[in-house]
Write an enzyme that holds these catalytic residues in place. Structure first.
Site, mmCIF file in Angstrom:
data_model
loop_
_atom_site.group_PDB
_atom_site.id
_atom_site.type_symbol
_atom_site.label_atom_id
_atom_site.label_comp_id
_atom_site.label_asym_id
_atom_site.label_seq_id
_atom_site.Cartn_x
_atom_site.Cartn_y
_atom_site.Cartn_z
ATOM 1 N N ARG A 38 0.737 -1.251 0.413
ATOM 2 C CA ARG A 38 0.047 0.198 -0.349
ATOM 3 C C ARG A 38 1.097 0.581 0.009
ATOM 4 N NH1 ARG A 38 -2.783 -3.519 -1.103
ATOM 5 N NH2 ARG A 38 -5.350 -4.065 -0.349
ATOM 6 N N SER B 46 -11.234 -1.025 3.207
ATOM 7 C CA SER B 46 -10.510 -1.822 4.108
ATOM 8 C C SER B 46 -10.085 -0.589 4.396
ATOM 9 C CB SER B 46 -8.657 -2.396 4.034
ATOM 10 O OG SER B 46 -9.482 -3.373 2.959
ATOM 11 N N GLU C 113 -5.687 3.145 6.118
ATOM 12 C CA GLU C 113 -5.014 3.371 4.235
ATOM 13 C C GLU C 113 -5.594 4.036 4.233
ATOM 14 O OE1 GLU C 113 -5.888 -0.945 2.362
ATOM 15 O OE2 GLU C 113 -6.716 0.847 1.471
HETATM 16 P P1 FAD Z 1 -9.128 8.379 -5.474
HETATM 17 O O1 FAD Z 1 -9.848 7.376 -4.581
HETATM 18 O O2 FAD Z 1 -10.332 8.763 -6.387
HETATM 19 O O3 FAD Z 1 -7.860 8.854 -4.914
HETATM 20 C C1 FAD Z 1 -6.663 8.349 -4.021
HETATM 21 C C2 FAD Z 1 -5.468 9.747 -3.851
HETATM 22 O O4 FAD Z 1 -4.834 8.929 -5.018
HETATM 23 C C3 FAD Z 1 -6.237 10.728 -3.963
HETATM 24 O O5 FAD Z 1 -5.136 11.287 -3.131
HETATM 25 C C4 FAD Z 1 -6.341 11.563 -5.304
HETATM 26 O O6 FAD Z 1 -5.825 12.449 -4.576
HETATM 27 C C5 FAD Z 1 -4.691 10.421 -6.242
HETATM 28 N N1 FAD Z 1 -5.302 11.008 -6.764
HETATM 29 C C6 FAD Z 1 -6.319 10.230 -8.121
HETATM 30 N N2 FAD Z 1 -5.699 10.232 -8.772
HETATM 31 C C7 FAD Z 1 -4.809 10.589 -9.402
HETATM 32 C C8 FAD Z 1 -4.057 10.708 -10.688
HETATM 33 N N3 FAD Z 1 -4.151 10.048 -11.898
HETATM 34 N N4 FAD Z 1 -2.794 11.303 -10.090
HETATM 35 C C9 FAD Z 1 -2.171 11.322 -9.257
HETATM 36 N N5 FAD Z 1 -2.826 11.167 -7.689
HETATM 37 C C10 FAD Z 1 -4.481 10.977 -8.146
HETATM 38 N N6 FAD Z 1 -7.395 -1.416 -2.262
HETATM 39 C C11 FAD Z 1 -6.606 -2.392 -3.150
HETATM 40 O O7 FAD Z 1 -5.834 -2.129 -3.249
HETATM 41 N N7 FAD Z 1 -6.983 -3.538 -2.591
HETATM 42 C C12 FAD Z 1 -8.597 -4.337 -2.640
HETATM 43 O O8 FAD Z 1 -8.869 -5.065 -2.729
HETATM 44 C C13 FAD Z 1 -9.269 -2.737 -2.477
HETATM 45 N N8 FAD Z 1 -10.736 -2.820 -2.429
HETATM 46 C C14 FAD Z 1 -11.541 -2.210 -2.566
HETATM 47 C C15 FAD Z 1 -13.303 -2.527 -2.200
HETATM 48 C C16 FAD Z 1 -13.482 -1.015 -2.088
HETATM 49 C C17 FAD Z 1 -15.812 -1.641 -1.829
HETATM 50 C C18 FAD Z 1 -13.362 -0.167 -1.741
HETATM 51 C C19 FAD Z 1 -14.613 1.140 -2.008
HETATM 52 C C20 FAD Z 1 -12.276 0.273 -2.333
HETATM 53 C C21 FAD Z 1 -11.193 -1.125 -2.513
HETATM 54 N N9 FAD Z 1 -9.972 -0.478 -2.190
HETATM 55 C C22 FAD Z 1 -9.186 -1.591 -2.287
HETATM 56 C C23 FAD Z 1 -9.284 0.713 -2.175
HETATM 57 C C24 FAD Z 1 -9.545 1.558 -3.782
HETATM 58 O O9 FAD Z 1 -10.032 0.967 -4.699
HETATM 59 C C25 FAD Z 1 -8.145 1.713 -4.331
HETATM 60 O O10 FAD Z 1 -7.635 2.896 -3.725
HETATM 61 C C26 FAD Z 1 -8.119 2.414 -5.768
HETATM 62 O O11 FAD Z 1 -7.046 2.274 -5.995
HETATM 63 C C27 FAD Z 1 -8.760 3.982 -5.769
HETATM 64 O O12 FAD Z 1 -8.872 4.631 -6.799
HETATM 65 P P2 FAD Z 1 -9.792 6.079 -7.578
HETATM 66 O O13 FAD Z 1 -9.222 5.991 -8.679
HETATM 67 O O14 FAD Z 1 -10.796 5.307 -7.080
HETATM 68 O O15 FAD Z 1 -8.872 6.434 -6.567
HETATM 69 N N1 EPU Z 2 -10.444 -11.845 9.415
HETATM 70 C C1 EPU Z 2 -11.960 -11.670 10.105
HETATM 71 N N2 EPU Z 2 -13.230 -11.061 10.965
HETATM 72 C C2 EPU Z 2 -13.067 -9.511 9.590
HETATM 73 C C3 EPU Z 2 -12.553 -9.596 8.761
HETATM 74 C C4 EPU Z 2 -11.250 -10.678 9.378
HETATM 75 O O1 EPU Z 2 -11.494 -12.774 11.521
HETATM 76 O O2 EPU Z 2 -14.247 -9.864 10.244
HETATM 77 C C5 EPU Z 2 -9.916 -12.184 9.014
HETATM 78 C C6 EPU Z 2 -10.125 -13.192 7.829
HETATM 79 O O3 EPU Z 2 -10.614 -14.812 8.338
HETATM 80 C C7 EPU Z 2 -9.093 -13.830 7.507
HETATM 81 C C8 EPU Z 2 -7.946 -12.647 7.988
HETATM 82 O O4 EPU Z 2 -8.524 -11.702 8.823
HETATM 83 O O5 EPU Z 2 -8.468 -14.843 8.082
HETATM 84 C C9 EPU Z 2 -8.055 -11.681 6.430
HETATM 85 O O6 EPU Z 2 -9.281 -10.469 6.253
HETATM 86 P P1 EPU Z 2 -9.555 -11.277 4.837
HETATM 87 O O7 EPU Z 2 -8.710 -12.422 3.757
HETATM 88 O O8 EPU Z 2 -10.737 -11.104 3.897
HETATM 89 O O9 EPU Z 2 -8.239 -9.684 4.110
HETATM 90 P P2 EPU Z 2 -8.120 -8.590 4.571
HETATM 91 O O10 EPU Z 2 -6.536 -8.649 5.538
HETATM 92 O O11 EPU Z 2 -9.347 -7.980 5.945
HETATM 93 C C10 EPU Z 2 -6.923 -7.601 3.077
HETATM 94 C C11 EPU Z 2 -7.120 -6.240 2.223
HETATM 95 C C12 EPU Z 2 -7.929 -6.327 0.998
HETATM 96 C C13 EPU Z 2 -7.656 -7.333 0.075
HETATM 97 C C14 EPU Z 2 -8.098 -8.591 0.937
HETATM 98 C C15 EPU Z 2 -7.779 -9.699 -0.325
HETATM 99 C C16 EPU Z 2 -5.830 -4.818 3.320
HETATM 100 C C17 EPU Z 2 -5.626 -3.791 4.301
HETATM 101 N N3 EPU Z 2 -6.626 -5.169 2.851
HETATM 102 O O12 EPU Z 2 -8.347 -7.651 3.696
HETATM 103 O O13 EPU Z 2 -7.858 -4.328 0.050
HETATM 104 O O14 EPU Z 2 -9.170 -7.491 -0.777
HETATM 105 O O15 EPU Z 2 -6.852 -8.358 1.335
HETATM 106 O O16 EPU Z 2 -6.368 -10.125 0.146
HETATM 107 O O17 EPU Z 2 -4.412 -5.113 2.893
HETATM 108 C C18 EPU Z 2 -8.541 -2.296 0.517
HETATM 109 O O18 EPU Z 2 -6.716 -2.585 0.679
HETATM 110 O O19 EPU Z 2 -9.539 -1.775 0.404
HETATM 111 C C19 EPU Z 2 -8.701 -4.163 0.197
HETATM 112 C C20 EPU Z 2 -10.063 -4.345 0.429
#
Ligand code: FAD
Ligand code: EPU
Length: 341
Positions: free
Chosen positions: A158, A228, A324
């Site tokens: 991240r 997250s 995050e």
């Molecule tokens: P924004 O939220 O619009 O911007 C993020 C940051 O980047 C801000 O600081 C903004 O100013 C800056 N920015 C935006 N565009 C640019 C640009 N072109 N140049 C420079 N700076 C810029 N993240 C994960 O890593 N793994 C996951 O599994 C994951 N799951 C998610 C699930 C859900 C339901 C949600 C809501 C979010 C999740 N995220 C996850 C977080 C998110 O999807 C990522 O951080 C994504 O890359 C953000 O993209 P965005 O376009 O919405 O960025």
């Molecule tokens: N867990 C619990 N209780 C909960 C949630 C999680 O016990 O309420 C336990 C799960 O059972 C598992 C462990 O925690 O053993 C990890 O949980 P999970 O697999 O759901 O993943 P996570 O660590 O919570 C991370 C990323 C996600 C990404 C998933 C899958 C971060 C901060 N988050 O979540 O990214 O999608 O792994 O790889 O690293 C995001 O960054 O926004 C995001 C959604």
């Protein structure tokens, strides 16, 4: 003032002085310099899926809608040049339809392609850096466009150079991806381990990743959220040994340097905080790492909830969670950890 509510996935009711969608680099430069002349702060936004607005933003929000994808290939790789405003999930789905495998574990992550390098998006054992060839960046002061190699992006968990040296005064305009034709599935995470690596297809992995995500993560259109809320904390081996004394079967991921990554969702869950609510903000029932906008939450409700979660986890486990999600105040980004301390 214009409402920002539809432009970010937490869907908090806040406004901005002005919101402008830009579709080309000239328009982007011009919008930025006009705001600069008026001494207005500028915020770049993709799809607002990693943002928490604490109050109205007193400046200009520039929404990245630079579109277009080009494809090249050689004997061993597919090369994609993707403009920053393309939707990440649609890019993943499209690449698989074209027979280019690799991005399937990163399905259904909201946001723009150009935002993917910023926090080096990751899921299910794969990170953006694994496919990153280059990132194109515009220096807003000088107007110079330059290209960073994947190594120059200094990717970490991240983390990247775009949260450090290139955070202010720079904007990402495009990314380059390099997908190997000799595809190897990544099946090390959760239920993916049940697939047979010799027969599994990228589409099966894509479908399974979508299924797991939809079963755990709230749909932002139903309950606003930013995925997250906290990062998974990395602790020393000694700290980990102490935590193991408090609970059995602590989910953990040993790191190469001897430190240990913990699951923040598990730590929060162990504090029995699922469903816990302050004002309109709540800890998601199915995934404790996600804070949701349950009922017209304000940014301050989410801050208060995050403060409570952080404090409770620290009291029980001695681990201080770091957000995050990026926090935005009236004049721009603010230090998120400080805001919830
Ligand atoms: P924004 O939220 O619009 O911007 C993020 C940051 O980047 C801000 O600081 C903004 O100013 C800056 N920015 C935006 N565009 C640019 C640009 N072109 N140049 C420079 N700076 C810029 N993240 C994960 O890593 N793994 C996951 O599994 C994951 N799951 C998610 C699930 C859900 C339901 C949600 C809501 C979010 C999740 N995220 C996850 C977080 C998110 O999807 C990522 O951080 C994504 O890359 C953000 O993209 P965005 O376009 O919405 O960025
Ligand atoms: N867990 C619990 N209780 C909960 C949630 C999680 O016990 O309420 C336990 C799960 O059972 C598992 C462990 O925690 O053993 C990890 O949980 P999970 O697999 O759901 O993943 P996570 O660590 O919570 C991370 C990323 C996600 C990404 C998933 C899958 C971060 C901060 N988050 O979540 O990214 O999608 O792994 O790889 O690293 C995001 O960054 O926004 C995001 C959604």
């Amino acid at each position: 003032m214009q409402s920002l509510q539809p432009f970010h996935t937490f869907h908090i009711q806040v406004s901005a002085h002005k919101i402008i969608e830009v579709t080309n680099i000239e328009q982007l430069k011009q919008t930025w310099s006009e705001a600069n002349t008026l001494h207005l702060p500028v915020l770049f936004l993709g799809q607002g899926s990693n943002m928490l607005f604490l109050e109205d933003f007193n400046g200009v929000v520039i929404i990245n809608r630079l579109l277009g994808i080009t494809h090249k290939e050689d004997a061993h790789f597919h090369y994609l040049h993707v403009n920053a405003g393309e939707n990440w999930h649609q890019l993943v789905a499209w690449s698989l339809e074209q027979g280019m495998n690799g991005l399937e574990n990163l399905a259904l992550i909201p946001g723009c392609a150009g935002s993917a390098p910023i926090q080096n998006i990751g899921a299910y054992g794969v990170e953006f850096k694994d496919f990153c060839h280059y990132v194109d960046v515009l220096n807003l002061e000088s107007g110079e466009l330059f290209r960073l190699s994947s190594a120059e992006c200094e990717f970490g968990y991240r983390e990247s150079v775009f949260k450090q040296r290139y955070q202010h005064g720079y904007v990402i305009t495009a990314i380059g991806l390099k997908l190997a034709k000799n595809w190897h599935p990544v099946l090390k995470y959760g239920s993916l381990v049940n697939f047979d690596p010799n027969t599994v297809t990228a589409k099966q992995i894509f479908d399974e990743v979508c299924r797991i995500r939809q079963s755990k993560l709230p749909n932002p259109d139903e309950f606003g959220n930013a995925g997250s809320f906290f990062k998974n904390p990395v602790v020393t081996a000694e700290q980990f040994a102490e935590i193991q004394k408090l609970a059995e079967n602590v989910p953990h991921f040993p790191q190469v340097d001897g430190s240990v990554k913990l699951a923040a969702g598990w730590l929060i869950d162990q504090c029995h905080l699922k469903g816990f609510q302050i004002g309109g903000a709540a800890v998601h029932e199915k995934q404790a790492l996600v804070l949701i906008n349950k009922e017209n939450a304000t940014g301050q409700d989410v801050v208060r909830l995050a403060h409570y979660v952080r404090k409770t986890v620290a009291e029980k486990f001695g681990v201080f969670l770091q957000p995050e999600v990026r926090f935005i105040g009236a004049n721009g980004e603010i230090e998120s950890e400080k805001a919830i301390s």
